[in-house]
Design an enzyme around this catalytic site. Structure first.
Site, PDB file in Angstrom:
ATOM      1  N   PHE A   2      18.392 -47.479 -29.129  1.00 53.44           N
ATOM      2  CA  PHE A   2      19.461 -46.730 -29.205  1.00 53.44           C
ATOM      3  C   PHE A   2      20.320 -47.247 -30.493  1.00 53.44           C
ATOM      4  CE2 PHE A   2      18.009 -47.516 -25.063  1.00 53.44           C
ATOM      5  CZ  PHE A   2      18.106 -46.347 -24.516  1.00 53.44           C
ATOM      6  N   SER A  47      14.517 -41.965 -21.481  1.00 58.52           N
ATOM      7  CA  SER A  47      15.352 -43.057 -21.532  1.00 58.52           C
ATOM      8  C   SER A  47      16.808 -42.687 -21.810  1.00 58.52           C
ATOM      9  CB  SER A  47      14.922 -44.139 -22.699  1.00 58.52           C
ATOM     10  OG  SER A  47      13.753 -44.728 -22.108  1.00 58.52           O
ATOM     11  N   CYS A  54      18.854 -49.766 -20.784  1.00 56.08           N
ATOM     12  CA  CYS A  54      17.989 -48.721 -21.068  1.00 56.08           C
ATOM     13  C   CYS A  54      17.387 -48.455 -19.703  1.00 56.08           C
ATOM     14  CB  CYS A  54      16.813 -49.254 -22.004  1.00 56.08           C
ATOM     15  SG  CYS A  54      15.612 -47.925 -22.117  1.00 56.08           S
ATOM     16  N   THR A  56      15.205 -45.403 -17.025  1.00 59.75           N
ATOM     17  CA  THR A  56      14.413 -44.224 -16.994  1.00 59.75           C
ATOM     18  C   THR A  56      14.957 -43.285 -16.108  1.00 59.75           C
ATOM     19  OG1 THR A  56      12.361 -45.496 -17.457  1.00 59.75           O
ATOM     20  CG2 THR A  56      12.300 -43.475 -16.596  1.00 59.75           C
ATOM     21  N   ALA A  70      15.786 -52.178 -11.193  1.00 61.53           N
ATOM     22  CA  ALA A  70      14.895 -53.161 -10.874  1.00 61.53           C
ATOM     23  C   ALA A  70      15.543 -54.348 -10.467  1.00 61.53           C
ATOM     24  CB  ALA A  70      13.673 -53.347 -11.921  1.00 61.53           C
ATOM     25  N   HIS A 108      17.993 -53.665 -24.132  1.00 60.20           N
ATOM     26  CA  HIS A 108      17.754 -54.735 -23.182  1.00 60.20           C
ATOM     27  C   HIS A 108      18.642 -55.915 -22.855  1.00 60.20           C
ATOM     28  CE1 HIS A 108      13.401 -53.533 -24.678  1.00 60.20           C
ATOM     29  NE2 HIS A 108      13.959 -52.923 -23.724  1.00 60.20           N
ATOM     30  N   THR A 154      31.142 -55.268 -33.997  1.00 61.91           N
ATOM     31  CA  THR A 154      31.145 -56.500 -35.041  1.00 61.91           C
ATOM     32  C   THR A 154      31.921 -57.636 -34.336  1.00 61.91           C
ATOM     33  OG1 THR A 154      31.256 -54.992 -36.881  1.00 61.91           O
ATOM     34  CG2 THR A 154      31.714 -57.320 -37.437  1.00 61.91           C
TER      35      THR A 154
END
Length: 234
Positions: A2, A47, A54, A56, A70, A108, A154
């Site tokens: 991404f 995704s 991320c 599915t 999960a 992630h 940033t």
């Protein structure tokens, strides 16, 4: 992969702790509505990042899509705190023709952080965060990249001993992400820049490799320093 540039803000339509539908698989699922702008080219298995996580796509129609969560995802992110009606940042995985206006974001999530302070600075908002897992503060550096709820930002300051860091959010970003809907004490998802983790791992592997090799330059240097020290004590 991404970019950390939020495409759209969706709405939590349903959060099921036990989804017995065919695509739910008796697990935890999340259904997001008001997502039409990002579903025109959607396919099962695609995704989509929700608040920088991320996930599915297991079901979708013209306006909504469903994803499974999960246990690891629930432990690492703020998604388990979502309730029906909450707004979430959405971004599709990048295609080959996408320009990178942000930075490389994996989706992630490493850990969460708590909003500790918000201050106005002209038309910008300065946020200070308290990281939940202090192990990740080492990867946060001033002027480096960070993804907060999937938004590429940033870093303006960091205090490694206190585990705090800050960002400054311009007016345009304020209008296009969910951060401004949150309050002091709320949790946000944090993905640190992957570069720092890769460098640390390579340094660790190289040091271990040289330490285990008696003829390596590092071991020779250590022996030389010890010998010089011993000679100075004679």
């Amino acid at each position: 992969m991404f970019t950390g540039i939020v495409e759209h803000i969706g709405t939590v339509q349903e959060f099921l702790q036990l989804d017995t539908s065919e695509s739910g698989g008796n697990g935890v699922s999340l259904t997001i509505s008001n997502a039409t702008p990002i579903l025109g080219d959607c396919h099962i298995g695609d995704s989509i990042a929700i608040n920088g996580t991320c996930l599915t796509v297991t079901e979708f129609n013209k306006d909504t899509f469903k994803v499974g969560l999960a246990p690891e995802t629930l432990r690492r992110t703020n998604l388990g705190d979502l309730t029906v009606g909450d707004k979430v940042n959405l971004e599709r995985a990048v295609g080959g023709d996408v320009r990178f206006g942000g930075h490389y974001v994996q989706g992630h999530v490493d850990t969460t952080a708590k909003i500790a302070k918000v201050e106005k600075d002209g038309n910008a908002l300065n946020y200070t965060f308290q990281i939940s897992d202090l192990a990740y503060i080492n990867y946060i550096v001033e002027k480096g990249f960070i993804a907060i709820d999937g938004t590429s930002l940033t870093i303006t300051h960091v205090n490694h001993s206190l585990g705090t860091f800050g960002i400054s959010m311009i007016e345009h970003t304020q209008k296009n992400v969910v951060m401004t809907l949150k309050k002091i004490g709320d949790l946000v998802n944090i993905e640190v820049d992957l570069t720092g983790k890769l460098i640390e791992k390579q340094v660790e592997l190289q040091l271990n490799s040289q330490i285990q090799n008696e003829k390596s330059p590092l071991v020779s240097l250590i022996h030389s320093i010890i010998e010089k020290k011993l000679d100075s004590l004679k």
